[in-house]
Design a protein around this motif. Sequence first.
Motif, PDB file in Angstrom:
ATOM      1  N   THR A  79      41.230  28.027  35.258  1.00 27.95           N
ATOM      2  CA  THR A  79      42.519  27.446  34.882  1.00 27.95           C
ATOM      3  C   THR A  79      43.482  28.476  34.301  1.00 27.95           C
ATOM      4  N   ARG A  80      42.953  29.586  33.777  1.00 32.15           N
ATOM      5  CA  ARG A  80      43.755  30.672  33.231  1.00 32.15           C
ATOM      6  C   ARG A  80      43.015  31.976  33.505  1.00 32.15           C
ATOM      7  N   LEU A  81      43.783  33.045  33.736  1.00 37.43           N
ATOM      8  CA  LEU A  81      43.188  34.344  34.035  1.00 37.43           C
ATOM      9  C   LEU A  81      43.904  35.413  33.227  1.00 37.43           C
ATOM     10  N   PRO A 171      47.882  30.301  36.027  1.00 39.97           N
ATOM     11  CA  PRO A 171      48.672  31.275  35.270  1.00 39.97           C
ATOM     12  C   PRO A 171      47.853  32.527  34.951  1.00 39.97           C
ATOM     13  N   VAL A 172      48.513  33.687  34.976  1.00 38.62           N
ATOM     14  CA  VAL A 172      47.848  34.968  34.760  1.00 38.62           C
ATOM     15  C   VAL A 172      48.582  35.730  33.664  1.00 38.62           C
ATOM     16  N   VAL A 195      51.108  37.497  42.394  1.00 37.23           N
ATOM     17  CA  VAL A 195      50.654  36.150  42.020  1.00 37.23           C
ATOM     18  C   VAL A 195      51.852  35.289  41.642  1.00 37.23           C
ATOM     19  N   ALA A 196      51.657  33.981  41.737  1.00 37.95           N
ATOM     20  CA  ALA A 196      52.776  33.053  41.572  1.00 37.95           C
ATOM     21  C   ALA A 196      53.261  32.944  40.136  1.00 37.95           C
ATOM     22  N   ASP A 197      52.348  33.003  39.177  1.00 36.76           N
ATOM     23  CA  ASP A 197      52.691  32.761  37.772  1.00 36.76           C
ATOM     24  C   ASP A 197      52.016  33.819  36.916  1.00 36.76           C
ATOM     25  N   ALA A 198      52.725  34.906  36.614  1.00 39.39           N
ATOM     26  CA  ALA A 198      52.123  36.000  35.849  1.00 39.39           C
ATOM     27  C   ALA A 198      53.085  36.514  34.787  1.00 39.39           C
ATOM     28  N   GLU A 199      52.525  36.810  33.631  1.00 35.64           N
ATOM     29  CA  GLU A 199      53.275  37.366  32.500  1.00 35.64           C
ATOM     30  C   GLU A 199      52.629  38.698  32.123  1.00 35.64           C
TER      31      GLU A 199
END
Length: 232
Positions: A79-81, A171-172, A195-199
Amino acid sequence: MQATLVLIPGLLSDNSVWEPVAALADMPTYFADATKDPSIESMAARVVSETKGPLIVVGHSLGGRIAMEVTRQAPDRVTRLVLANTGHHPLKEGETEKRQAKIDEGYADFAGMIKGWLPPMMAASRHDDTALIDSLTSMALEIGPEVHEQQIKALVNRPNATEYLPQVRCPVLLLTGTEDVWSPEKQHREIQEMVADAELHVVENAGHFLPVEQPDLTAELITNWLNSKEEE
């Protein structure tokens, strides 16, 4: 079902690398062992088989490679990376020979190899931090040259993460240090774009061993990010 926090150490590292994160996180925790298996795929498979339910997977360096592979093997469970000081590229030209030379050096004089290996892994301001260097040296010596060889060969035969990173939908969080010459900011920005969702957070005064060079800040960045994702 509450997610399990999976903490994966890197090359010649043990659970102590991630203990500050485990202490700050209020959730079930699984410390992965990257010393038992001969490949990144089998290291990841061990994580998948020894855990249940949803996973929040955190990896440092080699552990980041394993974390990405866990996400590939169990995409519906992760679910989170969180990837710290890691890479995504396939094997580069000349890399096999360079890594074999490091294996040979380790068998010839493991303590000497570690003495030369550690300082470039850290920010310049940490090169005189005797306590930190002694702690990391003891950790590496305890793991030994045989595991060092196994981990290096696992890296040489690593999966090409660029082939499946675009399929990551969770999310990453990406972390690296301004002085990480092994896994620099540019490398993490490339992952961010894939990736689609990375911070991405780039930490000042830190090198490749970010989780132990800046343990409190690393733990805070990870837990604050996890909390923010819970609120979304």
